[in-house]
Motif scaffolding. Structure first.
Motif, PDB file in Angstrom:
ATOM      1  N   THR A 163       0.782  -1.145   0.181  1.00  0.00           N
ATOM      2  CA  THR A 163       0.124  -0.037  -0.078  1.00  0.00           C
ATOM      3  C   THR A 163       0.807   1.339   0.099  1.00  0.00           C
ATOM      4  O   THR A 163       2.033   1.264   0.296  1.00  0.00           O
ATOM      5  CB  THR A 163      -0.924   0.209   1.299  1.00  0.00           C
ATOM      6  OG1 THR A 163      -0.060   0.165   2.501  1.00  0.00           O
ATOM      7  CG2 THR A 163      -1.705  -1.214   1.259  1.00  0.00           C
ATOM      8  N   ARG A 164       0.340   2.331  -0.389  1.00  0.00           N
ATOM      9  CA  ARG A 164       0.993   3.771  -0.451  1.00  0.00           C
ATOM     10  C   ARG A 164       1.631   3.818   0.973  1.00  0.00           C
ATOM     11  O   ARG A 164       2.842   4.084   1.253  1.00  0.00           O
ATOM     12  CB  ARG A 164       0.080   4.757  -0.395  1.00  0.00           C
ATOM     13  CG  ARG A 164       0.478   6.159  -0.431  1.00  0.00           C
ATOM     14  CD  ARG A 164      -0.620   7.254  -0.405  1.00  0.00           C
ATOM     15  NE  ARG A 164      -0.964   7.427  -1.577  1.00  0.00           N
ATOM     16  CZ  ARG A 164      -0.913   8.476  -2.527  1.00  0.00           C
ATOM     17  NH1 ARG A 164      -0.073   9.334  -2.098  1.00  0.00           N
ATOM     18  NH2 ARG A 164      -1.483   8.627  -3.635  1.00  0.00           N
ATOM     19  N   ALA A 165       0.914   3.536   2.195  1.00  0.00           N
ATOM     20  CA  ALA A 165       1.447   3.812   3.429  1.00  0.00           C
ATOM     21  C   ALA A 165       2.704   2.923   3.657  1.00  0.00           C
ATOM     22  O   ALA A 165       3.584   3.290   4.547  1.00  0.00           O
ATOM     23  CB  ALA A 165       0.275   3.584   4.473  1.00  0.00           C
ATOM     24  N   PHE A 190       5.378   4.229   1.788  1.00  0.00           N
ATOM     25  CA  PHE A 190       5.901   5.552   2.333  1.00  0.00           C
ATOM     26  C   PHE A 190       7.019   5.256   3.622  1.00  0.00           C
ATOM     27  O   PHE A 190       7.915   5.843   3.709  1.00  0.00           O
ATOM     28  CB  PHE A 190       4.867   6.243   2.509  1.00  0.00           C
ATOM     29  CG  PHE A 190       4.946   7.675   3.371  1.00  0.00           C
ATOM     30  CD1 PHE A 190       5.682   8.735   2.753  1.00  0.00           C
ATOM     31  CD2 PHE A 190       4.826   7.634   4.869  1.00  0.00           C
ATOM     32  CE1 PHE A 190       6.000   9.970   3.254  1.00  0.00           C
ATOM     33  CE2 PHE A 190       5.144   8.960   5.426  1.00  0.00           C
ATOM     34  CZ  PHE A 190       5.647   9.978   4.702  1.00  0.00           C
ATOM     35  N   LEU A 191       5.992   4.406   4.549  1.00  0.00           N
ATOM     36  CA  LEU A 191       6.588   4.237   5.751  1.00  0.00           C
ATOM     37  C   LEU A 191       8.254   3.628   5.771  1.00  0.00           C
ATOM     38  O   LEU A 191       9.180   4.047   6.266  1.00  0.00           O
ATOM     39  CB  LEU A 191       5.903   3.389   6.833  1.00  0.00           C
ATOM     40  CG  LEU A 191       4.575   4.041   7.282  1.00  0.00           C
ATOM     41  CD1 LEU A 191       3.745   2.968   7.975  1.00  0.00           C
ATOM     42  CD2 LEU A 191       4.794   5.257   8.273  1.00  0.00           C
ATOM     43  N   ALA A 212      10.263   6.747   4.568  1.00  0.00           N
ATOM     44  CA  ALA A 212      10.388   7.727   5.702  1.00  0.00           C
ATOM     45  C   ALA A 212      11.341   7.073   6.693  1.00  0.00           C
ATOM     46  O   ALA A 212      12.155   7.591   7.315  1.00  0.00           O
ATOM     47  CB  ALA A 212       9.220   7.915   6.421  1.00  0.00           C
ATOM     48  N   TYR A 215       4.091  11.726   1.256  1.00  0.00           N
ATOM     49  CA  TYR A 215       3.046  10.905   1.234  1.00  0.00           C
ATOM     50  C   TYR A 215       2.189  11.228   0.168  1.00  0.00           C
ATOM     51  O   TYR A 215       1.849  10.633  -0.708  1.00  0.00           O
ATOM     52  CB  TYR A 215       2.496  11.015   2.585  1.00  0.00           C
ATOM     53  CG  TYR A 215       1.465   9.998   2.789  1.00  0.00           C
ATOM     54  CD1 TYR A 215       1.700   8.426   2.718  1.00  0.00           C
ATOM     55  CD2 TYR A 215      -0.036  10.500   2.535  1.00  0.00           C
ATOM     56  CE1 TYR A 215       0.518   7.648   2.930  1.00  0.00           C
ATOM     57  CE2 TYR A 215      -0.835   9.304   2.609  1.00  0.00           C
ATOM     58  CZ  TYR A 215      -0.656   8.217   2.517  1.00  0.00           C
ATOM     59  OH  TYR A 215      -1.620   7.159   2.642  1.00  0.00           O
ATOM     60  N   ILE A 236       7.966  10.456  12.101  1.00  0.00           N
ATOM     61  CA  ILE A 236       7.311   9.995  10.956  1.00  0.00           C
ATOM     62  C   ILE A 236       5.825   9.696  10.939  1.00  0.00           C
ATOM     63  O   ILE A 236       5.190   9.975   9.774  1.00  0.00           O
ATOM     64  CB  ILE A 236       7.864   8.423  10.844  1.00  0.00           C
ATOM     65  CG1 ILE A 236       9.756   8.701  10.745  1.00  0.00           C
ATOM     66  CG2 ILE A 236       7.389   7.683   9.581  1.00  0.00           C
ATOM     67  CD1 ILE A 236      10.362   7.401  10.375  1.00  0.00           C
ATOM     68  N   LEU A 253       2.991  11.407   8.237  1.00  0.00           N
ATOM     69  CA  LEU A 253       1.936  10.250   7.652  1.00  0.00           C
ATOM     70  C   LEU A 253       0.621  10.949   7.940  1.00  0.00           C
ATOM     71  O   LEU A 253      -0.123  11.293   6.960  1.00  0.00           O
ATOM     72  CB  LEU A 253       2.103   8.910   8.286  1.00  0.00           C
ATOM     73  CG  LEU A 253       1.093   7.998   7.605  1.00  0.00           C
ATOM     74  CD1 LEU A 253       1.569   7.894   6.264  1.00  0.00           C
ATOM     75  CD2 LEU A 253       1.190   6.765   8.431  1.00  0.00           C
ATOM     76  N   ARG A 279      -1.743  12.458   4.858  1.00  0.00           N
ATOM     77  CA  ARG A 279      -3.180  11.996   4.603  1.00  0.00           C
ATOM     78  C   ARG A 279      -4.207  13.094   4.511  1.00  0.00           C
ATOM     79  O   ARG A 279      -5.143  13.279   3.652  1.00  0.00           O
ATOM     80  CB  ARG A 279      -3.423  10.976   5.714  1.00  0.00           C
ATOM     81  CG  ARG A 279      -2.606   9.694   5.485  1.00  0.00           C
ATOM     82  CD  ARG A 279      -3.308   8.720   6.704  1.00  0.00           C
ATOM     83  NE  ARG A 279      -2.860   7.148   6.096  1.00  0.00           N
ATOM     84  CZ  ARG A 279      -2.473   6.467   7.134  1.00  0.00           C
ATOM     85  NH1 ARG A 279      -2.397   6.695   8.402  1.00  0.00           N
ATOM     86  NH2 ARG A 279      -1.980   5.269   6.833  1.00  0.00           N
ATOM     87  N   ASP A 290      -5.198   1.771   2.466  1.00  0.00           N
ATOM     88  CA  ASP A 290      -3.956   2.445   3.232  1.00  0.00           C
ATOM     89  C   ASP A 290      -3.970   2.464   4.501  1.00  0.00           C
ATOM     90  O   ASP A 290      -2.943   2.888   5.259  1.00  0.00           O
ATOM     91  CB  ASP A 290      -4.065   3.998   2.602  1.00  0.00           C
ATOM     92  CG  ASP A 290      -3.929   4.179   1.104  1.00  0.00           C
ATOM     93  OD1 ASP A 290      -3.323   3.143   0.472  1.00  0.00           O
ATOM     94  OD2 ASP A 290      -4.084   5.186   0.597  1.00  0.00           O
TER      95      ASP A 290
END
Lengths: 169, 448
Positions: free
Chosen positions: A4-6, A9-10, A13, A47, B42, B46, B50, B147
């Motif tokens: 997933t995007r998250a 991204f994590l 990051a 993000y 972080i 995030l 969002r 997500d």
């Protein structure tokens, strides 16, 4: 299975936030609170852009560019709305290096105009070329060279031989 | 090592010894700033991301659908999702939604969510898991990726695959703004002049809710062929359910992988009109009207802001005509222009801000006009290092907190030395500029 995007991204990051934060600390000449804020804002922008950014060649470098632009945008707004704080930014020399030298360098950076500081950080901390720096700052190579020369001159005036000692550590 | 010549004859940038030392010194100083103890950076990043994404998606999919619609209470005023850590706690503390309807048990009591906290962000604490359950139950069968699956918030995004290709989707639950108009604009088909689309229908459901189905494109100019199909429902009690989907695995930056998004217009309508949203919508904090309380209590959170280039454009139009503008810029509530009257450059800056009554600087000579506006005029030295720079300011604020502050410098850039004795505008001109009625007429939207 696609992440997933998250997740993506994590992962990014986790690997890059430290460096972003350190860059932000240099840009803000040691104001760690502002540096935290700029880092968060940069991560937020990354993000939101992730779908595109993750497909470009170097998201890490792009994040640094976003950080510098975020910093400059903050400085520009601040200049019109905020009054001087009258107190020094928070600095945390917590790593065993000589605090005096560290503060001397941060003070010298602080004395530079924000855009000149951004040039110095991109050129000598990020090791970007003049052209890459110009791209990041939406300006011309000639303007970067001019700023660079002026900024280095000022740094040299303030730091003199100290910088050699600091660098040698 | 060569000495630095302040006249600039020696270029320190060309001195490899000095630049190498500087690079090394920067690394030493930079490495000293450890990230230890700041893991929240972080997660906070995030969360900001969002929010940013949600704002952008609503604005983009909204297109010319009255961007006023961003007056939507909770979504824009506060965060849409909370950090996962806090969220986990919140969902433990929050009673399950299968209990009796919220609206009834809370009448006259403390609101179910920490909503009305004046001055602070208001956010709907809807368990994301509950949103997902309702979403899945009212959409066709397929494979979902989210997500975010835990915590609380007011929306969820991810991808859905009905077997014919992944499709990015985005769902949000919100309250319409204080006036019925903002919600109505969300469910009225836009003019095709502003938003190109293949098909749009608007009407009412059986229970009186208004619904719009818009089958259009992500980019109004269709520079990429990604479609954006969207259903928006406005209930009679002012809640919005909004779902959008694409024929690509991401809204932007992904190749189109199917002809159309998966849910048909009918399926979109059934999804947003599902009765099961009702108990979740009731968890969204009530809208607080955006005017200050007569007793002087704090201003409510959704504050209008000027967007885009309206401020720099207005500044340009209001400057005295004899001044030549050599540079200009700014965005949002900020604009600047570098002007030259033939005697040297002078930087003029303006900020146009709402909800700023408490931020009024008020230094220097403060007067109150008959209409209640306060005006502070000040002259002080520049603070950005330029030699001989003076900074003249006219700071104005209306009784309800609308602030216009105009500054002028006797240099084209604050960090550069003075180019003239005084700014190109007099204090009187700065004051007139700040008090011009045009500033209050610039279009705004409520964005955090």
């Amino acid at each position: 299975m696609r992440k997933t995007r998250a997740d993506e991204f994590l992962e990014f990051a986790s690997a890059r936030t430290g460096q972003l934060f350190r860059s932000a600390c240099l840009l803000t000449s040691g104001d760690v609170h502002l540096a935290e804020d700029l880092t968060q804002e940069t991560l937020g922008k990354m993000y939101a852009l992730w779908g595109r950014v993750s497909r470009i060649g170097n998201p890490a470098a792009y994040a640094q560019t976003v950080l510098v632009r975020t910093f400059l945008s903050h400085q520009r707004r601040r200049s019109a709305t905020e009054r001087p704080l009258g107190e020094l930014p928070d600095r945390t020399p917590d790593d065993g290096t000589d605090p005096a030298l560290r503060i001397a360098l941060l003070d010298a950076l602080a004395a530079l105009p924000a855009k000149d500081r951004a040039v110095v950080v991109l050129r000598y901390w990020e090791d970007r070329s003049v052209e890459e720096t110009a791209d990041a700052l939406h300006t011309s190579s000639a303007a970067v060279r001019t700023r660079c020369t002026r900024a280095l001159g000022k740094l040299r005036q303030r730091l003199g031989g100290t910088i050699g000692e600091f660098a040698a550590r | 090592m060569p000495q630095y010549d302040p006249n600039g004859h020696h270029d320190p940038a060309a001195d490899p010894g000095f630049t190498a030392e500087l690079g090394s010194a920067l690394r030493t100083a930079g490495e000293g700033f450890a990230l230890d103890g700041r893991p929240e950076l972080i997660s906070a990043g995030l969360v900001r991301g969002r929010r940013r994404l949600l704002r952008r998606r609503l604005a983009v999919t909204g297109g010319a659908l009255a961007l006023a619609a961003v007056g939507i209470g909770g979504v824009y005023a506060g965060s849409v999702v909370t950090p996962d850590g806090a969220a986990a706690k919140a969902s433990v503390a929050a009673p399950p939604t299968s209990e009796k309807p919220r609206g009834e048990e809370t009448r006259g009591e403390k609101p179910p969510v920490e909503a009305g906290e004046p001055g602070g962000p208001r956010q709907g604490a809807i368990p994301i898991g509950d949103i997902i359950t309702v979403l899945k139950a009212n959409a066709p069968a397929g494979t979902w990726k989210f997500d975010q699956e835990d915590g609380v918030g007011q929306g969820v995004s991810g991808t859905f695959d009905d077997g014919r290709g992944e499709s990015a989707f985005f769902l949000s639950l919100s309250r319409a703004g204080g006036t019925g108009e903002t919600g109505a604009a969300m469910v009225t088909c836009p003019d095709k002049v502003y938003v190109p689309y293949d098909r749009c229908t608007d009407g009412r459901t059986a229970n009186g809710s208004r619904v719009m189905i818009l089958q259009g494109y992500v980019y109004p100019d269709k520079r990429e062929e990604t479609k954006s199909w969207r259903a928006t429902l406005l209930t009679k009690d002012g809640f919005l359910v909004d779902f959008s989907e694409h024929n690509a695995p991401a809204e932007k930056g992904a190749e189109v992988n199917r002809e159309n998004p998966p849910l048909t217009g009918t399926q979109l309508k059934e999804l947003v009109a599902a009765d099961a949203w009702k108990p979740l919508l009731d968890l969204i904090p009530p809208y607080v009207p955006p005017t200050g309380q007569p007793d002087g209590q704090p201003l409510p959170p959704p504050v209008p802001g000027v967007q885009g280039s309206a401020v720099p454009n207005a500044l340009r139009s209001l400057l005295p005509k004899h001044l030549r503008i050599t540079d200009k810029g700014g965005e949002g509530d900020f604009g600047y222009a570098v002007v030259d009257d033939g005697k040297g450059k002078s930087l003029v800056q303006v900020n146009v801000q709402y909800g700023m009554g408490d931020a009024f600087g008020g230094t220097g000579e403060v007067t109150t006009l008959p209409d209640g506006r306060r005006v502070a005029l000040s002259q002080q030295p520049g603070e950005k290092g330029g030699a001989g720079v003076v900074w003249w300011t006219a700071d104005t604020v209306t009784p309800d907190g609308f602030r216009v502050v105009v500054s002028a410098f006797n240099t084209g850039a604050q960090h550069q030395d003075a180019t003239r004795a005084e700014p190109a505008l007099t204090m009187e001109q700065l004051k007139a500029l700040a008090l011009d009625p045009k500033w209050a007429k610039l279009p705004t939207k409520a964005v955090r």
